[in-house]
Each structure stands twice: as C-alpha cells, then as structure tokens.
Design an enzyme around this catalytic site. Structure first.
Site, PDB file in Angstrom:
ATOM      1  CD  GLU A 354      50.454  17.712  31.804  1.00 58.12           C
ATOM      2  OE1 GLU A 354      48.871  18.526  31.781  1.00 58.12           O
ATOM      3  OE2 GLU A 354      51.191  18.586  31.331  1.00 58.12           O
ATOM      4  CB  CYS A 432      43.353  28.944  35.810  1.00 60.66           C
ATOM      5  SG  CYS A 432      43.542  29.199  34.568  1.00 60.66           S
TER       6      CYS A 432
HETATM    7  N1  SAH Z   1      45.884  19.530  37.315  1.00 62.64           N
HETATM    8  C1  SAH Z   1      46.476  20.116  37.229  1.00 62.64           C
HETATM    9  C2  SAH Z   1      47.303  20.911  36.766  1.00 62.64           C
HETATM   10  C3  SAH Z   1      47.194  21.715  35.751  1.00 62.64           C
HETATM   11  S1  SAH Z   1      47.388  23.154  34.663  1.00 62.64           S
HETATM   12  C4  SAH Z   1      47.175  20.768  39.328  1.00 62.64           C
HETATM   13  O1  SAH Z   1      45.961  20.858  39.054  1.00 62.64           O
HETATM   14  O2  SAH Z   1      48.076  20.382  39.582  1.00 62.64           O
HETATM   15  C5  SAH Z   1      46.798  22.807  33.126  1.00 62.64           C
HETATM   16  C6  SAH Z   1      48.144  21.086  33.073  1.00 62.64           C
HETATM   17  O3  SAH Z   1      47.814  21.332  31.203  1.00 62.64           O
HETATM   18  C7  SAH Z   1      49.731  21.488  33.042  1.00 62.64           C
HETATM   19  O4  SAH Z   1      50.304  20.642  33.225  1.00 62.64           O
HETATM   20  C8  SAH Z   1      49.443  22.090  31.383  1.00 62.64           C
HETATM   21  O5  SAH Z   1      51.242  21.120  31.095  1.00 62.64           O
HETATM   22  C9  SAH Z   1      48.133  21.073  30.643  1.00 62.64           C
HETATM   23  N2  SAH Z   1      48.093  20.507  29.572  1.00 62.64           N
HETATM   24  C10 SAH Z   1      48.162  22.014  28.460  1.00 62.64           C
HETATM   25  N3  SAH Z   1      48.163  21.944  27.371  1.00 62.64           N
HETATM   26  C11 SAH Z   1      47.751  20.513  27.293  1.00 62.64           C
HETATM   27  C12 SAH Z   1      46.841  19.617  25.952  1.00 62.64           C
HETATM   28  N4  SAH Z   1      46.315  19.602  25.368  1.00 62.64           N
HETATM   29  N5  SAH Z   1      46.145  18.486  26.440  1.00 62.64           N
HETATM   30  C13 SAH Z   1      46.535  17.503  28.493  1.00 62.64           C
HETATM   31  N6  SAH Z   1      47.508  18.671  28.707  1.00 62.64           N
HETATM   32  C14 SAH Z   1      47.619  20.083  28.529  1.00 62.64           C
END
Ligand code: SAH
Length: 475
Positions: A354, A432
């Site tokens: 993340e 999403c």
């Molecule tokens: N799976 C989690 C969060 C999903 S939202 C849940 O269900 O609660 C998508 C997440 O991707 C966010 O927390 C955002 O910070 C993260 N994110 C965005 N770009 C990213 C990247 N390039 N690499 C890793 N994480 C990323």
C-alpha cells in the site's frame, strides 16, 4: 436546428454510464439528468454540441414505471445521490447492465453473460454510510450551516440530515451548529482563505458503536473545546435516548463518543483533510469489525464506507480466492489491511502492499490486534515494490493467489506485467470502476488468463457507483 434554452418534449429511451437519461430530439442524442427510462418529460436545452446535447429536466409529463419519489428533499440539488428518483430494483438492474456492458465492450469478453453472477444488493438501501463529511458555510444572514455541495460546485446546500448516513448524524449536526453559533467560531471561506472551521467528519463503527468526530480547521487550535465536548455528548445521549428507539432497523446499537480530533488543513486546496491531526478527546482512532476481524481506523485511513456490504464483498472475494490454508496470497493496494486480514485466517501467508505509510502502520497494528501472525505489509507503490521483492526472492514472494483492489484508475501497467510474470493460479480483482476493470481484464486475458466469474456488489445505493469482484484464472 436545436438551440440552447429551447424547450422540448422528450421520451427517455436509455441510460448513460453516470445514470443520466438519454433520448432523442430531431435525431440528436440528448442527455437529461434526473430522468429514467420510460419518462416522458419537458426539458430545456442547456448545451448543444455537434452530435449531442445536454438538457435540464423541467417537468415530468408521464412518469416511468421505475420512477419513485426521492426520500431526501435535496436529492436533486445535492451532488451525492444521482439515482434516488429511480426504484431500487431498477438501480440494481442499471448497475448490473453497466458492469456487463463494460466487460463486453471494453474488455472484449464474448461470453460475458455466462460469467456474470447477480448483483448483491442491500435489503434496506439507506443509512448505510459509516463516514460522512459535511462542508461548513454560512447562510445569507451569516449563520453557520453544515451541508453538502451542489453537484459540480462548491455552493453549500444546508442539511439537517442525510438519509445515506447513520441517523446519529442528525443529532451531531444540530449540536455542532449550536457550538459554532454559541462560541462564535468563524467559518472558513474558500475565496478569501479566512475563517477557521472547514469540514465536519463523522465516522461510526457499526459493529462496535464507537463514534469519531473530526473537525477540519484552518488553524492550529480549536476554541471552547469543553463546550464542543458537552454538545457532542448531548448529541449521543439524545441518540441513545430517542434516536435509536425510533425504529430504524439495525441501529438500536448504543453509541458512544470514542474520539474527537482536529485535522489541521491550512492550505488553499480542495482536499478535505490536512496531513496532521491532534486528539481533543478520547482515542486517536476508533475500532470497528468486518466479520470477525477487528480494525483500528484513524481519521486519515481509508476504510470501506458501507460496512454491511463490505462483509458480503469480502466473502465473495474469499470464495473466489478458493483458499485451502496453504496458499501464499498477495493483497495489492491493501489500505489498512482489510482484505489481507480477512483472508489471512484461510491462507498460508499473506503479503500486503500500500502506498500510504499510515495505512500500513494501521495494517500492522490490526494484524497484531487480531493476533494474525502470517501477514506482512510493505509501504510503496505496488508497481515498484512487488517486482523488486519478487526479483530479490522469487520463492518467498511468489503468489498462488493475488487480490488487487486499486483506486478508480485501475492497475498500473507495470503491475499487470509483474502479475503475468508471477503467474498466480487465480487473480481476484476487486474494482470500483467497471471501465478500468474491463481494460485490465483485457490485458490479463492477452497474458494467459481468463475470466471465470464476475459479481457486482452495490456498496453505494442512490448513486451510479458499483463495486465488482472478478475471478480471473490462469488458463
Ligand atoms: N483494499 C483496501 C483499500 C482499497 S482502496 C480496502 O478494501 O479497504 C485503494 C488503495 O490503494 C488506497 O488505500 C490507496 O492509498 C492505495 N493506492 C493507490 N495507489 C497505489 C499504488 N500505486 N500502490 C499501492 N497502493 C496504492
């Protein structure tokens, strides 16, 4: 020739991807917000382009069989809900069709109908949000107001409640407004960048009954804290005494104020939260549960906003992951580790990655909180971290199953390449945005994968947003 401001009658024949009605006038395609297939309406042309036009609904002449009276009087003006005038049955149908069409058109899936499972909807499509953020402004008499922005603008529509949020918000909003008035707190003005209070955020742990209130301020200090605390305690007492007994199903839970904090945002920005926060009362985070897994959530962390549907979404992801207990699972874009920890109990080992450092801190704490010892978390961009670790130690960092849950823009191309190289048996894609899901599926299908099953999940009744879980298997 169609002209701006002209009034026409139109029959709505189809729906666009954002939930707007589509009809034709003199052969020209016209988009009309706030309508539904089957409506006959009088509309005013607002914008006429070469091949299409946008019109505003003036009057419904003959309502569609799928039209209902919105529960919220602000539904049309507010930018939050775009489908409240459409029956919930029809909303679900529109979302199922939207996912299907993206997969067929963008994803090029020829057997899409055989792959689609029915959308998982809600029984009671209201009061589902555990998090609300209310901008703060003033009415023409200079009295503080909390509300919502009208669609695509920053003009404030004052609200006393939102039927999508937890009903306790009604009590919190009303008491918080009293605090602003009695303590003469200056309201923030975007144009001049003056004033103190910008937004009010509330979070409710649906399973634990813990409530967080976060005040976003353009400053470092919040005046008259004791007054605020008194008002908020009163709001919760009122809820526990009156509100919870009003017969709203599923909300009988006794709520308690667990955390009040301020987020410092002194910048000229559309971003709501600042980068720093301080605690005014109670803990610096609240706890909630998804299924049997406990989560600690700080004001900055992303946490799914519809807890009832999140369990169903994760259960679907778990079913698609097909775990037997020995697998190594990668959870890409793991946030505070929600999916990772949900899967960890059924997997051999879980790795989460993340980009937000605080979220990874939370993920590690959450693993400890739940005594889960087989989950490791890494901070960084998934597209950088995963190829690096996999190159370093392909045995340790291999994947039997990969879960991806990216933001709306979908997976980075470099990550999809690494996935193909890691060659997991199954990829569970939680999305999403069906359009980027379909785009990424097309790439994976060119790399030796095939779509097995797809389930849309309705996390956001009243809006056109839809979550999708797809099972993608190596051929
Ligand atoms: N799976 C989690 C969060 C999903 S939202 C849940 O269900 O609660 C998508 C997440 O991707 C966010 O927390 C955002 O910070 C993260 N994110 C965005 N770009 C990213 C990247 N390039 N690499 C890793 N994480 C990323």
């Amino acid at each position: 020739m169609l002209k701006k401001n002209d009034i026409y009658e139109i029959t709505i024949e189809d729906m666009g991807k954002d939930g707007e009605g589509i009809g034709h006038i003199d052969g020209m395609t016209v988009f009309v917000k706030d309508t539904v297939v089957g409506d006959r309406a009088s509309v005013k042309l607002m914008k006429v382009k070469k091949n299409l036009a946008f019109a505003r609904l003036m009057e419904i002449l003959e309502p569609s069989a799928d039209r209902v009276t919105p529960v919220c009087e602000n539904a049309r003006a507010c930018g939050g809900c775009t489908l409240q005038h459409i029956s919930y049955e029809k909303q679900k149908e529109l979302k199922q069709a939207h996912v299907r069409n993206c997969l067929a058109r963008i994803g090029g899936l020829s057997d899409v109908d055989a792959r689609m499972e029915p959308l998982i909807g809600m029984e009671e499509p209201f009061h589902y949000r555990n998090k609300m953020q209310f901008p703060i402004g003033e009415d023409s008499a200079g009295k503080p107001q909390l509300g919502f922005y009208a669609g695509h603008t920053h003009s404030l529509i004052p609200l006393s409640d939102c039927p999508m949020g937890h009903p306790v918000n009604r009590y919190i909003l009303s008491r918080f407004r009293e605090y602003l008035t009695e303590a003469h707190i200056p309201v923030y003005h975007e144009e001049t960048h003056e004033g103190l209070v910008r937004h009010l955020l509330t979070r409710v742990g649906f399973a634990t009954g813990e409530v967080m209130v976060c005040v976003v301020i353009n400053g470092r200090k919040l005046p008259r804290k004791e007054l605020l605390m008194g008002k908020l305690q009163e709001a919760l007492e009122e809820w526990n005494r009156i509100g919870s007994g009003e017969g709203t199903p599923g909300f009988g839970e006794h709520l308690r104020l667990a955390s009040v904090n301020c987020s410092v945002n002194e910048e000229k920005t559309n971003r709501i939260l600042g980068f720093r926060s301080f605690t005014v009362y109670g803990k610096d985070c609240i706890e909630d549960r998804i299924g049997t897994v406990q989560f600690r959530i700080s004001p900055e962390s992303f946490f799914q906003v519809n807890p009832l549907q999140t369990v169903r979404l994760y259960q679907k992801a778990l079913e698609y992951a097909g775990l037997t207990g020995s697998e190594t699972v990668w959870d890409m874009y793991c946030g505070i580790g929600t999916i990772s920890l949900f899967l960890a109990k059924k997997a051999g080992r879980v790795f989460g990655v993340e980009i937000v450092p605080q979220a990874i801190e939370n993920a590690k704490e959450n693993a400890e909180l739940n005594q889960i010892g087989n989950a490791d978390f890494f901070v960084g961009k998934a597209e950088d971290v995963v190829p690096r670790l996999y190159a370093e130690d392909p045995e340790r960092y291999r994947a039997d199953v990969v879960v991806v849950d990216p933001p709306r823009k979908g997976c980075d191309a470099a990550l999809l390449e690494t996935l193909a190289a890691m060659s997991p048996d199954r990829i569970v894609y939680v999305s999403c945005d069906p359009a980027t899901l379909a785009r990424d599926i097309k790439i994976l299908c060119e790399d030796g994968y095939a779509v097995e099953k797809v389930t849309p999940v309705d996390m956001f009744p009243g809006s056109m947003h839809v979550e999708t879980v797809a099972l993608i298997e190596r051929i």
